[in-house]
Design an enzyme around this catalytic site. Structure first.
Site, PDB file in Angstrom:
ATOM      1  N   ARG A 217     -60.723  -6.921  55.631  1.00 11.69           N
ATOM      2  CA  ARG A 217     -59.544  -5.947  56.543  1.00 11.69           C
ATOM      3  C   ARG A 217     -58.716  -5.204  56.462  1.00 11.69           C
ATOM      4  O   ARG A 217     -58.671  -3.941  57.324  1.00 11.69           O
ATOM      5  CB  ARG A 217     -59.528  -7.505  57.610  1.00 11.69           C
ATOM      6  CG  ARG A 217     -60.544  -7.283  58.026  1.00 11.69           C
ATOM      7  CD  ARG A 217     -60.499  -9.282  58.724  1.00 11.69           C
ATOM      8  NE  ARG A 217     -60.620 -10.265  57.903  1.00 11.69           N
ATOM      9  CZ  ARG A 217     -59.960 -11.249  58.409  1.00 11.69           C
ATOM     10  NH1 ARG A 217     -59.784 -11.626  59.162  1.00 11.69           N
ATOM     11  NH2 ARG A 217     -59.727 -12.278  57.267  1.00 11.69           N
TER      12      ARG A 217
ATOM     13  N   SER B 275     -60.857 -15.301  63.103  1.00 10.89           N
ATOM     14  CA  SER B 275     -61.764 -16.025  63.831  1.00 10.89           C
ATOM     15  C   SER B 275     -60.575 -16.840  64.505  1.00 10.89           C
ATOM     16  O   SER B 275     -60.923 -17.753  65.830  1.00 10.89           O
ATOM     17  CB  SER B 275     -62.977 -17.254  62.585  1.00 10.89           C
ATOM     18  OG  SER B 275     -63.465 -16.688  62.077  1.00 10.89           O
TER      19      SER B 275
ATOM     20  N   LYS C  53     -60.233 -28.493  55.765  1.00 11.19           N
ATOM     21  CA  LYS C  53     -59.938 -27.006  56.745  1.00 11.19           C
ATOM     22  C   LYS C  53     -59.968 -27.848  58.085  1.00 11.19           C
ATOM     23  O   LYS C  53     -59.671 -26.806  58.807  1.00 11.19           O
ATOM     24  CB  LYS C  53     -60.860 -26.197  56.662  1.00 11.19           C
ATOM     25  CG  LYS C  53     -60.095 -25.343  54.792  1.00 11.19           C
ATOM     26  CD  LYS C  53     -60.740 -23.680  55.346  1.00 11.19           C
ATOM     27  CE  LYS C  53     -60.083 -22.690  54.457  1.00 11.19           C
ATOM     28  NZ  LYS C  53     -60.425 -21.420  54.435  1.00 11.19           N
TER      29      LYS C  53
HETATM   30  P1  ADP Z   1     -63.059 -17.457  54.514  1.00 16.34           P
HETATM   31  O1  ADP Z   1     -62.055 -19.034  54.766  1.00 16.34           O
HETATM   32  O2  ADP Z   1     -63.617 -17.562  53.501  1.00 16.34           O
HETATM   33  O3  ADP Z   1     -61.602 -16.429  54.626  1.00 16.34           O
HETATM   34  P2  ADP Z   1     -63.671 -16.033  57.261  1.00 16.34           P
HETATM   35  O4  ADP Z   1     -64.538 -16.960  58.138  1.00 16.34           O
HETATM   36  O5  ADP Z   1     -62.194 -16.351  57.681  1.00 16.34           O
HETATM   37  O6  ADP Z   1     -63.768 -17.189  56.087  1.00 16.34           O
HETATM   38  O7  ADP Z   1     -64.202 -14.951  56.889  1.00 16.34           O
HETATM   39  C1  ADP Z   1     -65.256 -14.779  55.413  1.00 16.34           C
HETATM   40  C2  ADP Z   1     -65.184 -12.975  55.437  1.00 16.34           C
HETATM   41  O8  ADP Z   1     -65.373 -12.638  55.991  1.00 16.34           O
HETATM   42  C3  ADP Z   1     -64.110 -13.052  54.746  1.00 16.34           C
HETATM   43  O9  ADP Z   1     -64.724 -12.207  52.926  1.00 16.34           O
HETATM   44  C4  ADP Z   1     -63.309 -12.177  55.394  1.00 16.34           C
HETATM   45  O10 ADP Z   1     -62.791 -11.654  54.730  1.00 16.34           O
HETATM   46  C5  ADP Z   1     -64.430 -11.174  56.081  1.00 16.34           C
HETATM   47  N1  ADP Z   1     -63.759 -11.423  57.603  1.00 16.34           N
HETATM   48  C6  ADP Z   1     -63.870 -12.507  58.145  1.00 16.34           C
HETATM   49  N2  ADP Z   1     -63.217 -11.030  59.780  1.00 16.34           N
HETATM   50  C7  ADP Z   1     -63.630  -9.796  59.464  1.00 16.34           C
HETATM   51  C8  ADP Z   1     -63.652  -8.721  60.762  1.00 16.34           C
HETATM   52  N3  ADP Z   1     -63.225  -8.995  61.388  1.00 16.34           N
HETATM   53  N4  ADP Z   1     -64.646  -7.728  59.827  1.00 16.34           N
HETATM   54  C9  ADP Z   1     -64.675  -7.844  58.356  1.00 16.34           C
HETATM   55  N5  ADP Z   1     -64.729  -8.959  57.701  1.00 16.34           N
HETATM   56  C10 ADP Z   1     -63.935 -10.432  58.050  1.00 16.34           C
END
Ligand code: ADP
Length: 160
Positions: free
Chosen positions: A90, A128, A41
């Site tokens: 979200r 992120s 990734k």
């Molecule tokens: P992945 O690559 O597994 O999606 P992330 O770090 O992007 O990893 O997200 C991990 C989890 O956190 C996912 O379930 C995502 O929907 C949730 N998530 C990411 N950003 C937020 C946010 N701002 N509020 C709530 N949940 C979030």
């Protein structure tokens, strides 16, 4: 003992993730925050850096185990004897992917449930990727990420 896993890339951890971590930790005895070690990734932060940033941002939460995992999430969850997977939702755009993953995990391991916590409205736009984009353009990250992450992003961007 109720154990849950909150898996993700956390590249880097944001206030949205931290909100989910706090809420999930209050619902179980041990919450494993599981950082996916997936070099394909091309994450900005190494797995160790991502773990370290979560650790520095969650010092006040006592029932967390911050770990890394490779391979299938359900294998990791089973190795920790955790029967719950926590994910954040979200927007509708998250739903399709999350539903597919939850159904696949359920098919592979019926004993493990996925539960979804709805994002806090304050952070529902936050990801992120957005944070990295803002950091690249030297925008202020106030309130979007914890202090250690803001500092680490600044350092990364200066080295580029
Ligand atoms: P992945 O690559 O597994 O999606 P992330 O770090 O992007 O990893 O997200 C991990 C989890 O956190 C996912 O379930 C995502 O929907 C949730 N998530 C990411 N950003 C937020 C946010 N701002 N509020 C709530 N949940 C979030």
């Amino acid at each position: 003992m109720r154990k849950a896993v909150y898996p993700g890339s956390f590249d880097p951890v944001t206030m949205g993730h931290l909100d989910i971590i706090r809420r999930a930790a209050s619902m179980c005895e041990i919450l494993y925050v599981a950082v996916l070690d997936n070099p394909s990734k091309h994450p900005l932060f190494t797995t160790e850096e991502r773990v370290d940033l979560i650790r520095k941002s969650t010092g006040d939460i006592s029932n967390l185990q911050i770990e890394t995992f490779r391979g299938l999430l359900i294998d990791y969850a089973e190795s920790r004897d955790a029967k719950l997977i926590v994910r954040g939702l979200r927007a509708v755009s998250d739903y399709e992917y999350e539903l597919q993953m939850a159904l696949a995990n359920k098919a592979l391991c019926p004993g493990i449930e996925t539960i979804f916590l709805v994002a806090n409205t304050t952070y529902s736009f936050l990801s992120s990727s957005l944070v990295k984009e803002l950091a690249m353009h030297a925008c202020a990250l106030n309130d979007l990420v914890p202090e250690p992450v803001a500092n680490a992003l600044r350092e990364k961007m200066m080295r580029r």
